[in-house]
Design an enzyme around this catalytic site. Structure first.
Site, PDB file in Angstrom:
ATOM      1  N   GLU A 141       0.814  -1.230   0.000  1.00  0.00           N
ATOM      2  CA  GLU A 141       0.000   0.000   0.000  1.00  0.00           C
ATOM      3  C   GLU A 141       0.838   1.266   0.000  1.00  0.00           C
ATOM      4  O   GLU A 141       0.604   2.179   0.797  1.00  0.00           O
ATOM      5  CB  GLU A 141      -0.990  -0.022   1.182  1.00  0.00           C
ATOM      6  CG  GLU A 141      -1.909  -1.239   1.130  1.00  0.00           C
ATOM      7  CD  GLU A 141      -2.889  -1.325   2.301  1.00  0.00           C
ATOM      8  OE1 GLU A 141      -2.787  -0.526   3.233  1.00  0.00           O
ATOM      9  OE2 GLU A 141      -3.771  -2.207   2.251  1.00  0.00           O
ATOM     10  N   ASN A 174       2.313  -4.882  -3.288  1.00  0.00           N
ATOM     11  CA  ASN A 174       0.917  -5.268  -3.097  1.00  0.00           C
ATOM     12  C   ASN A 174       0.079  -4.019  -2.810  1.00  0.00           C
ATOM     13  O   ASN A 174       0.529  -3.117  -2.105  1.00  0.00           O
ATOM     14  CB  ASN A 174       0.874  -6.212  -1.875  1.00  0.00           C
ATOM     15  CG  ASN A 174      -0.442  -6.914  -1.667  1.00  0.00           C
ATOM     16  OD1 ASN A 174      -0.985  -7.504  -2.599  1.00  0.00           O
ATOM     17  ND2 ASN A 174      -0.961  -6.863  -0.446  1.00  0.00           N
ATOM     18  N   ASP A 194     -11.748 -10.643  -1.201  1.00  0.00           N
ATOM     19  CA  ASP A 194     -13.033 -10.828  -0.512  1.00  0.00           C
ATOM     20  C   ASP A 194     -14.035  -9.882  -1.161  1.00  0.00           C
ATOM     21  O   ASP A 194     -13.654  -8.860  -1.718  1.00  0.00           O
ATOM     22  CB  ASP A 194     -12.961 -10.692   1.013  1.00  0.00           C
ATOM     23  CG  ASP A 194     -12.349  -9.419   1.538  1.00  0.00           C
ATOM     24  OD1 ASP A 194     -12.261  -8.430   0.790  1.00  0.00           O
ATOM     25  OD2 ASP A 194     -11.964  -9.394   2.729  1.00  0.00           O
ATOM     26  N   GLU A 217      -5.703 -10.870  -1.763  1.00  0.00           N
ATOM     27  CA  GLU A 217      -6.555 -10.712  -0.564  1.00  0.00           C
ATOM     28  C   GLU A 217      -8.028 -10.653  -0.950  1.00  0.00           C
ATOM     29  O   GLU A 217      -8.782  -9.810  -0.461  1.00  0.00           O
ATOM     30  CB  GLU A 217      -6.168  -9.436   0.204  1.00  0.00           C
ATOM     31  CG  GLU A 217      -4.704  -9.377   0.582  1.00  0.00           C
ATOM     32  CD  GLU A 217      -4.310  -8.140   1.387  1.00  0.00           C
ATOM     33  OE1 GLU A 217      -5.209  -7.444   1.902  1.00  0.00           O
ATOM     34  OE2 GLU A 217      -3.104  -7.878   1.494  1.00  0.00           O
ATOM     35  N   HIS A 222     -10.055  -6.426  -2.489  1.00  0.00           N
ATOM     36  CA  HIS A 222     -11.128  -6.223  -1.498  1.00  0.00           C
ATOM     37  C   HIS A 222     -12.281  -5.529  -2.226  1.00  0.00           C
ATOM     38  O   HIS A 222     -12.327  -4.306  -2.325  1.00  0.00           O
ATOM     39  CB  HIS A 222     -10.626  -5.394  -0.316  1.00  0.00           C
ATOM     40  CG  HIS A 222      -9.570  -6.093   0.483  1.00  0.00           C
ATOM     41  ND1 HIS A 222      -9.838  -7.240   1.206  1.00  0.00           N
ATOM     42  CD2 HIS A 222      -8.250  -5.836   0.648  1.00  0.00           C
ATOM     43  CE1 HIS A 222      -8.727  -7.644   1.796  1.00  0.00           C
ATOM     44  NE2 HIS A 222      -7.756  -6.815   1.472  1.00  0.00           N
TER      45      HIS A 222
HETATM   46  C1  XIL Z   1      -6.261  -6.820   7.950  1.00  0.00           C
HETATM   47  C2  XIL Z   1      -6.595  -8.039   8.779  1.00  0.00           C
HETATM   48  O1  XIL Z   1      -7.486  -8.844   8.052  1.00  0.00           O
HETATM   49  C3  XIL Z   1      -7.210  -7.616  10.101  1.00  0.00           C
HETATM   50  O2  XIL Z   1      -7.377  -8.741  10.945  1.00  0.00           O
HETATM   51  C4  XIL Z   1      -6.330  -6.594  10.800  1.00  0.00           C
HETATM   52  O3  XIL Z   1      -6.955  -6.124  11.965  1.00  0.00           O
HETATM   53  C5  XIL Z   1      -6.050  -5.426   9.869  1.00  0.00           C
HETATM   54  O4  XIL Z   1      -5.462  -5.908   8.678  1.00  0.00           O
HETATM   55  N1  XIL Z   1      -4.799  -4.917   3.439  1.00  0.00           N
HETATM   56  C6  XIL Z   1      -3.818  -5.751   3.884  1.00  0.00           C
HETATM   57  C7  XIL Z   1      -4.102  -6.691   4.978  1.00  0.00           C
HETATM   58  O5  XIL Z   1      -2.744  -5.791   3.285  1.00  0.00           O
HETATM   59  O6  XIL Z   1      -2.972  -6.953   5.778  1.00  0.00           O
HETATM   60  C8  XIL Z   1      -5.220  -6.222   5.857  1.00  0.00           C
HETATM   61  O7  XIL Z   1      -5.527  -7.238   6.815  1.00  0.00           O
HETATM   62  C9  XIL Z   1      -6.421  -5.882   5.011  1.00  0.00           C
HETATM   63  C10 XIL Z   1      -6.094  -4.776   4.041  1.00  0.00           C
END
Ligand code: XIL
Length: 556
Positions: A163, A204, A271, A269, A240
């Site tokens: 990020e 990422n 979802d 990641e 996400h």
């Molecule tokens: C999130 C986790 O899922 C949570 O449990 C934690 O509290 C915060 O981080 N981007 C990322 C991940 O790269 O590491 C994050 O994970 C979600 C967003």
């Protein structure tokens, strides 16, 4: 445990599993139609992974069993982040990280290390260092964390930086950037390469799945870094997503343009959240997003695979992070597979997942048997030419931008319950097929429910759960049937202070007229036996500095 011990145990576990693994890693082995996700993925030369949390991994056998059976790649959801691995300077703790790596090794899964350099979940001691000390601490952290797993065959890749862009595609003005300038990125990759020359090193980010300003900024950065000889091997698209925002545009083309730079790509990641409550139509839309993401990766040779950010709605960061949203994963909170699971499965299997043809629109529904709280609808069935077959119908109320679902059925008729008395409803029907494709809406039919019935003696209690300068959440609002007979539908009214606006609600439908808000039951919580309760909630905005909250709650 010293790392040579870890490796020896690992080797034994791997040897024991070799026969099993060979059965589906060898080319030419075809996965049966009902095989696990990992078998279909391996047959397509991809990984399918999940982020795992250490709590349920230690405590829930259902969680472990699915994680082991369905996935061939694992990411630690939190256990490898800086706050977990180096909470104070020079004191490294790998308990959680090792638990995840050991689980993966025991189940023949590869591990993607997440994440080395990020602005979040990084201890305060790092953030307050001066430039020279911060650069040294970053290099040392990378050397220790990557170094620990450098000879471990399970750990194959790392998110080196995470990020680095803000939402518009400018460099994020994090403490890293503010203290070290953009050079921290190249430095971090070089330190990771030095610590493990064989690991695949990734950058990422989120909102870079489709072609947009931010993904183009990422593209330009990766191209420049590689031209400068910085060892960036891979780009991770977090994924996400949310069904209410639409599927990103040109995901496959975006992956391909990165691939053309010579890097591997992956979805890291995934979802796909929804505004709660969950229903069949949202599940169907979510399934198409999962399917389309998997199909994009399958269509790009350089896409290594897809990691889902968890797998069960029981353990997901979404409800804690995005207010009023959830149900983002492929299993429900009771570990039952959802349509999204079938969509991922079928896409990986290359079967019905390739059906992108929606059914035809259903015929115009005809309303009959309308009472104060129920109505029966019947319509001419849809047809489906896509090959996956009709899966069912959903009935929606025409209500502007978000049309609530009133009911669902397998066949061309349904009796709606929990309707409000003396209310005009305009409704339409959609069909969906087994691959999650939704038909266009039918034409609408309007009917008005009879007066009387439905309401009855009830009590209401409301709690302000949280508030901030210019808003608040009221939850739960609890409705109790205080009468002796069952209620089928309820209504709560309350007074909204001047200048306040309801910005969201769940488990009830809210309408505002002047300063009076009327909350009506949702379909799923209309029926209340004597003594039973239903709950709903809402969020509101208010002018800065105003501290009022609603009052005068009444139930009928
Ligand atoms: C999130 C986790 O899922 C949570 O449990 C934690 O509290 C915060 O981080 N981007 C990322 C991940 O790269 O590491 C994050 O994970 C979600 C967003």
């Amino acid at each position: 445990m010293p790392s040579h011990d870890r490796s020896r145990i690992r080797t034994l576990a791997l040897a024991a599993l070799f026969g099993l693994l060979a059965a589906f890693l060898l080319p030419g082995t075809s996965a049966g139609a009902s095989a696990a996700l990992r078998q279909h993925a391996a047959a397509r030369g991809k990984f399918i992974g999940a982020a795992l949390a250490t709590g349920p991994l230690a405590n829930e056998s259902a969680y472990r069993d699915i994680a082991a059976a369905e996935f061939n790649q694992i990411t630690a959801e939190n256990a490898m982040k800086w706050d977990a691995t180096e909470p104070s300077q020079g004191r490294f703790t790998f308990t959680g990280a090792d638990a995840v790596v050991d689980f993966a090794a025991a189940n023949g899964q590869q591990v993607h290390g997440h994440t080395l350099v990020w602005h979040s979940q990084t201890p305060g001691w790092v953030q307050s260092l001066g430039a020279t000390a911060m650069r040294a601490a970053m290099r040392e952290h990378i050397a220790q964390v990557v170094g620990r797993y450098a000879d471990d065959p399970a750990v194959v890749s790392w998110d080196v930086v995470n990020e680095v862009f803000d939402d518009s595609g400018n460099m994020r003005t994090s403490f890293w950037y503010n203290t070290l300038g953009e050079s921290y990125i190249a430095d971090a990759f070089r330190a990771a390469r030095a610590a493990d020359p064989d690991a695949r090193l990734c950058i990422n980010d989120y909102n870079v799945e489709g072609i947009n300003a931010k993904s183009t900024a990422m593209y330009n950065l990766v191209r420049t870094l590689r031209q400068q000889g910085v060892p960036v091997d891979c780009v991770g698209f977090q994924g996400h997503l949310a069904i209410q925002y639409g599927f990103p545009g040109q995901v496959q083309q975006n992956m391909q343009r990165f691939a053309d730079l010579g890097v591997q790509v992956r979805v890291t990641e995934l979802d796909i959240r929804m505004v709660m409550p969950r229903d069949a139509s949202k599940d169907a839309t979510q399934a198409t997003y999962y399917r389309d993401t998997v199909n994009a990766c399958l269509a790009v040779t350089a896409c290594a695979g897809i990691t889902i950010w968890g797998f069960t709605d029981k353990h997901s960061w979404v409800p804690d992070t995005f207010s009023g949203q959830g149900a983002a994963l492929i299993y429900d909170e009771n570990y039952r597979p959802k349509p999204a699971y079938t969509a991922v499965h079928d896409a990986l299997a290359g079967g019905t997942g390739s059906d992108t043809t929606p059914p035809t629109a259903p015929g115009t529904p005809v309303a009959s048997g309308v009472t104060a709280t129920t109505a029966t609808l019947t319509w001419t069935p849809s047809t489906d030419a896509g090959g996956s077959g009709l899966a069912g119908y959903t009935v929606h109320r025409e209500q502007g931008s978000t049309d609530p679902q009133l009911g669902q059925s397998a066949g061309p008729s349904v009796t709606l319950t929990g309707l409000s008395p003396a209310t005009r409803y305009e409704v339409y029907v959609r069909a969906r097929d087994g691959a999650g494709n939704q038909s266009p809406a039918s034409a609408t039919v309007a009917f008005t429910t009879a007066t009387g019935g439905g309401g009855g003696p009830c009590a209401v209690a409301a709690t302000v759960q949280t508030q901030w300068g210019n808003g608040y959440v009221v939850q739960p609002v609890t409705v109790t049937n205080t009468g002796a007979s069952a209620l089928n539908g309820w209504t709560v009214t309350f007074a909204l202070p001047a200048g306040h606006t309801v910005t969201g609600s769940w488990n009830a439908t809210l309408t505002t007229s002047g300063q009076t808000v009327t909350a009506r039951n949702a379909a799923h919580n209309a029926a209340l036996a004597p003594g039973a309760t239903a709950t709903f909630g809402f969020q509101a905005g208010r002018p800065d500095g105003n501290t009022a909250t609603p009052s005068g709650y009444a139930c009928g």
